[in-house]
Design a protein around this motif. Structure first.
Motif, PDB file in Angstrom:
ATOM      1  N   GLN A   1      -9.391  -2.128  -0.998  1.00 34.50           N
ATOM      2  CA  GLN A   1      -9.980  -1.748   0.279  1.00 34.50           C
ATOM      3  C   GLN A   1     -10.416  -2.970   1.085  1.00 34.50           C
ATOM      4  O   GLN A   1     -10.117  -3.088   2.289  1.00 34.50           O
ATOM      5  CB  GLN A   1     -11.172  -0.811   0.054  1.00 34.50           C
ATOM      6  CG  GLN A   1     -10.809   0.557  -0.514  1.00 34.50           C
ATOM      7  CD  GLN A   1     -10.404   0.501  -2.000  1.00 34.50           C
ATOM      8  OE1 GLN A   1     -10.898  -0.352  -2.760  1.00 34.50           O
ATOM      9  NE2 GLN A   1      -9.508   1.401  -2.400  1.00 34.50           N
ATOM     10  N   SER A   2     -11.128  -3.919   0.449  1.00 36.05           N
ATOM     11  CA  SER A   2     -11.577  -5.108   1.175  1.00 36.05           C
ATOM     12  C   SER A   2     -10.395  -5.985   1.552  1.00 36.05           C
ATOM     13  O   SER A   2     -10.404  -6.637   2.606  1.00 36.05           O
ATOM     14  CB  SER A   2     -12.595  -5.894   0.342  1.00 36.05           C
ATOM     15  OG  SER A   2     -12.009  -6.435  -0.839  1.00 36.05           O
TER      16      SER A   2
ATOM     17  N   GLY B   1       0.784  -1.228   0.000  1.00 30.43           N
ATOM     18  CA  GLY B   1       0.000   0.000   0.000  1.00 30.43           C
ATOM     19  C   GLY B   1       0.812   1.272   0.000  1.00 30.43           C
ATOM     20  O   GLY B   1       0.266   2.347   0.283  1.00 30.43           O
TER      21      GLY B   1
ATOM     22  N   THR C   1     -11.117  -6.093  -3.511  1.00 29.93           N
ATOM     23  CA  THR C   1     -10.588  -4.809  -3.940  1.00 29.93           C
ATOM     24  C   THR C   1      -9.439  -4.435  -3.017  1.00 29.93           C
ATOM     25  O   THR C   1      -9.250  -5.053  -1.956  1.00 29.93           O
ATOM     26  CB  THR C   1     -11.665  -3.713  -3.853  1.00 29.93           C
ATOM     27  OG1 THR C   1     -12.028  -3.538  -2.461  1.00 29.93           O
ATOM     28  CG2 THR C   1     -12.898  -4.096  -4.656  1.00 29.93           C
TER      29      THR C   1
ATOM     30  N   ARG D   1      -7.303  -4.871   2.251  1.00 31.74           N
ATOM     31  CA  ARG D   1      -6.650  -4.200   3.378  1.00 31.74           C
ATOM     32  C   ARG D   1      -7.424  -4.453   4.668  1.00 31.74           C
ATOM     33  O   ARG D   1      -6.822  -4.722   5.717  1.00 31.74           O
ATOM     34  CB  ARG D   1      -6.552  -2.702   3.086  1.00 31.74           C
ATOM     35  CG  ARG D   1      -6.028  -1.877   4.260  1.00 31.74           C
ATOM     36  CD  ARG D   1      -6.053  -0.389   3.959  1.00 31.74           C
ATOM     37  NE  ARG D   1      -5.730   0.375   5.157  1.00 31.74           N
ATOM     38  CZ  ARG D   1      -4.500   0.628   5.586  1.00 31.74           C
ATOM     39  NH1 ARG D   1      -3.459   0.160   4.921  1.00 31.74           N
ATOM     40  NH2 ARG D   1      -4.298   1.348   6.674  1.00 31.74           N
ATOM     41  N   THR D   2      -8.741  -4.381   4.591  1.00 31.15           N
ATOM     42  CA  THR D   2      -9.559  -4.619   5.779  1.00 31.15           C
ATOM     43  C   THR D   2      -9.338  -6.025   6.317  1.00 31.15           C
ATOM     44  O   THR D   2      -9.226  -6.234   7.532  1.00 31.15           O
ATOM     45  CB  THR D   2     -11.044  -4.405   5.447  1.00 31.15           C
ATOM     46  OG1 THR D   2     -11.246  -3.038   5.055  1.00 31.15           O
ATOM     47  CG2 THR D   2     -11.921  -4.715   6.646  1.00 31.15           C
TER      48      THR D   2
END
Length: 596
Positions: A472-473, A331, A470, A475-476
């Motif tokens: 975002q998902s 990231g 994605t 990373r979560t």
């Protein structure tokens, strides 16, 4: 391996030497005998020289999980030193039983060079006295020391008193694998409806009565021609000259996608954007380096946008192996570096001092980047306050993964059958005991153009079912440590306590019930289930807490972590992310069984 030689010897029949303290200590007298033999190999071109990147011994051990039809098995040691010049290696292989008692031992010596050498030992499952071992689960443990013969001979005494960091000899590199003697045991497991696999139809189902997650399998460690990877399979044997490899990030993503992976990270060596693997190019420019890194980010974004079922990731592998340690930065929006050209310009976007891991963790936290410890060694790496694998609160926030297994970095295998594999579970245990909250990862460190195809191992990431994968998902999921590592892409593992699943941190004030769930779409069965326990920040030893899939434990008040490990009937293993538990004293508890 030019000029290589190996010697084998068995423990005298008068008895076997007992294991000393800790995970494993070497029998130094037997290693000295091996080194004496090695010193006689005067024709070997073993020269002392300054260490460079990839000056690191790859020592792997392969042990068949079950005996063959002849009642024995072949134990295979593979050695590779891709740095160029050959190095001397003293090795020791031990067989211990479930109680850690030594049953058999061999020692030998070899020269390791930039061509993989294979040392095979046929063993008939007998102990030091020549008697058949009793049925049960045993462990084969390999220790290796590298250096010139003279360095090794001079350094052994220092290793014995644990002060070898002041000597040019490397500390022992350890590998170990379990195996079965006699009938194959099978572990009793609870009934488990498998989680759906992303992009698969074989396990897709309504998830109304099961975990509301889908598994995404991939590889978070690989290189392309943006650094020293991307080597053509017909010629690849070692690291490529930076930017000289045949294939770049887009080719890597397409290859991994075509071979069934759900995600791939191109993790380029951060200090190679000047076109050199070692040292600094005086003519390198920040513009070239930063543009190349930006191009990698753009290629990843473009591939992901065009392929909704695949997540392409681009980042860097930061650090050096000597007086450092490699870790992936996930990231990062720009290149981190410590190198300057002759005009005193930083070859990158952000300055991060070389081998200063405390400073790096702090910077990563400010940048909201995440990290993975790559092939960690238990000594001499990731120093914080002069402590190997040293803890910092910033590091605990950003470091979410630790590799527990890698296949060979320079494999050209494309059938997922690479035999050279390295285990780092011991270093992961130590990081957990230091206080890090990291989940296990199983990657391939591909430098050749076989991204994800060298072996059947994968990192499994759990994303809510129905939610697209994605950045975002993903990373979560990493932040939640919803991750497991597997040597078998057709197997899955879930570790839980009630409705709390692996990766969670929670408080508990009663008996602790744990559950290990396992499934295989290829018909494999679990031979062994193990639940390990440790204490964050204790800096002690992780111990076996249970050998059943549904134990009830009574932890002492305080902090604990637990993780599950499954060994299949073919010897391939799976590791869960831990559960971190704050056990409350019921008499003092203000709240019960709360999440935090």
């Amino acid at each position: 391996m030019a000029g290589g030689n190996a010697g084998c010897g068995s423990v005298p029949r008068s008895g076997a030497r007992e294991i000393l303290r800790g995970d494993f200590r070497m029998n130094f007298p037997s290693l000295r005998r091996a080194l004496t033999a090695l010193l006689m190999l005067t024709a070997l071109p073993l020269q002392a020289r300054e260490p460079v990147e990839h000056d690191e011994l790859e020592a792997s051990l392969a042990v068949p999980y079950q005996a063959d039809n002849a009642g024995g098995r072949e134990l295979v040691i593979e050695l590779l030193f891709p740095g160029g010049s050959a190095v001397a290696v003293a090795w020791q292989l031990q067989i211990v039983d479930a109680q850690g008692r030594l049953q058999r031992e061999w020692t030998g010596s070899a020269a390791a060079g930039d061509r993989r050498s294979r040392l095979a030992l046929r063993w008939d499952d007998t102990d030091a006295a020549g008697l058949p071992l009793q049925a049960g689960i045993y462990t084969a443990r390999l220790a290796t020391l590298e250096g010139t013969p003279e360095q090794l001979q001079q350094g052994l005494a220092a290793v014995e008193v644990e002060s070898a960091l002041a000597n040019p000899v490397r500390l022992p590199q350890l590998q170990q694998w379990d195996f079965v003697v006699g009938p194959l045991p099978l572990a009793a497991m609870p009934s488990f409806e498998p989680m759906p696999l992303a992009g698969s139809t074989s396990w897709l189902r309504a998830a109304s009565d099961g975990p509301p997650y889908a598994i995404h399998f991939g590889n978070l460690h690989s290189q392309t021609n943006h650094s020293d990877g991307g080597g053509d399979l017909s010629t690849c044997n070692n690291a490529e000259t930076p930017q000289a490899g045949a294939f770049g990030p887009a080719a890597a993503f397409a290859y991994a996608d075509a071979h069934g992976l759900d995600f791939l990270m191109a993790s380029e060596h951060n200090h190679m954007y000047d076109g050199r693997a070692n040292g600094v190019s005086a003519s390198a420019t920040p513009q070239f380096a930063n543009n190349l890194y930006a191009d990698g980010l753009a290629q990843a974004a473009a591939y992901s946008a065009a392929h909704a079922d695949f997540l392409a990731l681009y980042g860097m592998e930061w650090g050096v192996t000597t007086d450092g340690g490699h870790l992936n930065v996930i990231g990062a929006e720009g290149l981190y570096n410590w190198e300057y050209n002759s005009s005193n310009q930083l070859i990158g976007s952000f300055y991060t001092p070389k081998s200063d891991y405390a400073a790096l963790y702090s910077f990563m936290r400010g940048q909201q980047a995440l990290g993975q410890f790559n092939h960690p060694d238990t000594s001499g790496q990731f120093l914080v306050a002069s402590t190997a694998l040293g803890y910092s609160s910033d590091g605990d926030e950003v470091m979410v993964l630790t590799e527990v297994l890698n296949s060979s970095a320079f494999s050209v295998n494309t059938t997922e059958s690479e035999t050279s594999r390295s285990s780092f579970e011991g270093a992961w245990k130590r990081l957990l005991e230091r206080g890090f909250h990291t989940a296990p990862a199983s990657n391939q460190d591909n430098h050749c153009a076989n991204w994800g195809a060298a072996y059947s191992n994968r990192t499994g990431v759990l994303v809510p079912a129905g939610q697209p994968l994605t950045p975002q998902s993903f990373r979560t999921a990493l932040l939640a440590r919803r991750v497991f590592a597997t040597m078998d892409k057709t197997a899955q593992l879930l570790f839980s306590s009630g409705e709390r699943i692996m990766g969670m941190r929670f408080a508990n004030s009663s008996a602790l019930t744990l559950r290990v769930d396992y499934a295989s779409s290829s018909g494999h069965l679990p031979s062994q289930v193990q639940i390990y326990e440790g204490v964050p920040g204790r800096n002690g030893t992780v111990t076996l807490a249970a050998s059943t899939a549904t134990p009830t434990l009574n932890p002492a008040p305080g902090e604990h972590f637990y993780y599950a490990k499954i060994t299949q009937d073919d010897g391939k293993s799976l590791w869960s992310a831990p559960l971190w538990v704050t056990q409350l004293d019921p008499a003092d508890a203000i709240f019960r069984d709360g999440f935090f």
